[in-house]
Design an enzyme around this catalytic site. Sequence first.
Site, short mmCIF file in Angstrom:
data_model
loop_
_atom_site.label_atom_id
_atom_site.label_comp_id
_atom_site.label_asym_id
_atom_site.label_seq_id
_atom_site.Cartn_x
_atom_site.Cartn_y
_atom_site.Cartn_z
N GLY A 181 2.82 2.57 10.86
CA GLY A 181 3.83 3.41 10.63
C GLY A 181 4.43 3.69 11.91
N SER A 228 3.75 -1.84 10.58
CA SER A 228 5.15 -2.31 10.63
C SER A 228 5.76 -3.30 10.26
CB SER A 228 5.49 -1.83 12.12
OG SER A 228 5.08 -0.68 12.22
N HIS A 277 -9.58 1.29 4.97
CA HIS A 277 -8.15 1.40 5.71
C HIS A 277 -8.57 2.47 7.02
CE1 HIS A 277 -4.20 2.43 6.49
NE2 HIS A 277 -3.71 1.52 5.97
N GLU A 327 -6.81 4.83 7.77
CA GLU A 327 -6.59 6.14 7.55
C GLU A 327 -7.79 6.81 6.90
OE1 GLU A 327 -2.77 5.45 5.52
OE2 GLU A 327 -2.05 5.01 7.50
N GLU A 367 -4.95 -4.87 10.58
CA GLU A 367 -4.11 -3.77 10.94
C GLU A 367 -4.27 -2.85 12.10
OE1 GLU A 367 -2.23 -2.50 6.87
OE2 GLU A 367 -3.91 -1.34 7.06
N ASN A 405 0.79 -1.07 -0.02
CA ASN A 405 -0.06 0.09 -0.06
C ASN A 405 0.89 1.32 0.12
OD1 ASN A 405 -1.89 1.89 0.50
ND2 ASN A 405 -2.54 1.28 2.50
N LYS A 418 -0.04 4.02 -0.26
CA LYS A 418 -0.68 5.28 0.57
C LYS A 418 -0.42 6.58 -0.42
CE LYS A 418 -0.15 3.06 4.92
NZ LYS A 418 -0.01 3.05 6.20
#
Length: 230
Positions: free
Chosen positions: A164, A194, A89, A91, A158, A6, A8
């Site tokens: 991250g 990660s 996701h 985010e 996740e 991904n 991003k």
Amino acid sequence: MIYAANFKTNHTRQSTREYLGRLQPQLIKKHPNDKVYIFPPLTALDDYTSADFTIGAQNAYPVKNGAFTGEVGIEQLAEFNIKTILIGHSERRDILGESQEEVAKKFAFFKEQGFEIIYCIGESLEIREQGIEAVMEHLISQFEGIDTTYENFVVAYEPIWAIGTGRTASVEEITQTHNALKKVVDKPLLYGGSVKGANIAEISAIENVDGVLVGGASLKTETFLELVLH
Ligand code: 13P
């Protein structure tokens, strides 16, 4: 194993092309049953025909086309033969404010279109600190409105606190969560958060880990290949 990258909001159209140009010849070395997915930013989508990897969209709006300023629908994805999408996701849920209702609407639309859906779920640190029961309650709530029997469907767990941050969930945490998730949704189950060269061996060895969804370590061809070819 599934290895999904991904990107991003990283990489350009040109750097994605260069990345894939470096990736492609190396994928001859991957295990034939392993699958590789790349989710570049929308502006870098293109019709890359390869038997060795699949390009997917990180997001799209659940319409064919229409008046939805700033969004792309399936007409735009179809131009590049995109039939794979990431939905849910963290985010998008937390930064872009997508509610479970909106996520479920997207899921239903792209399911109807026969897309392969990689559906992301994950809990905050606050919930993780309350223990596995609170975690599972939260994760199950993220399946609300989702047809978990859809055949073209992969789940990516996740934990938000591991994304991250360099702080991967422990083998025990992943094992416990994936075992519990498999009982709820019997689909391929990816871990994300990660993942990198230093931890891919122990993560991929966990019984109910069917693959990984990777952000940071996917951005360079070499570091992503370290995972795919480990
Ligand atoms: P990192 O691998 O950078 O932690 O990102 C994980 C992720 O969010 C992939 O979707």
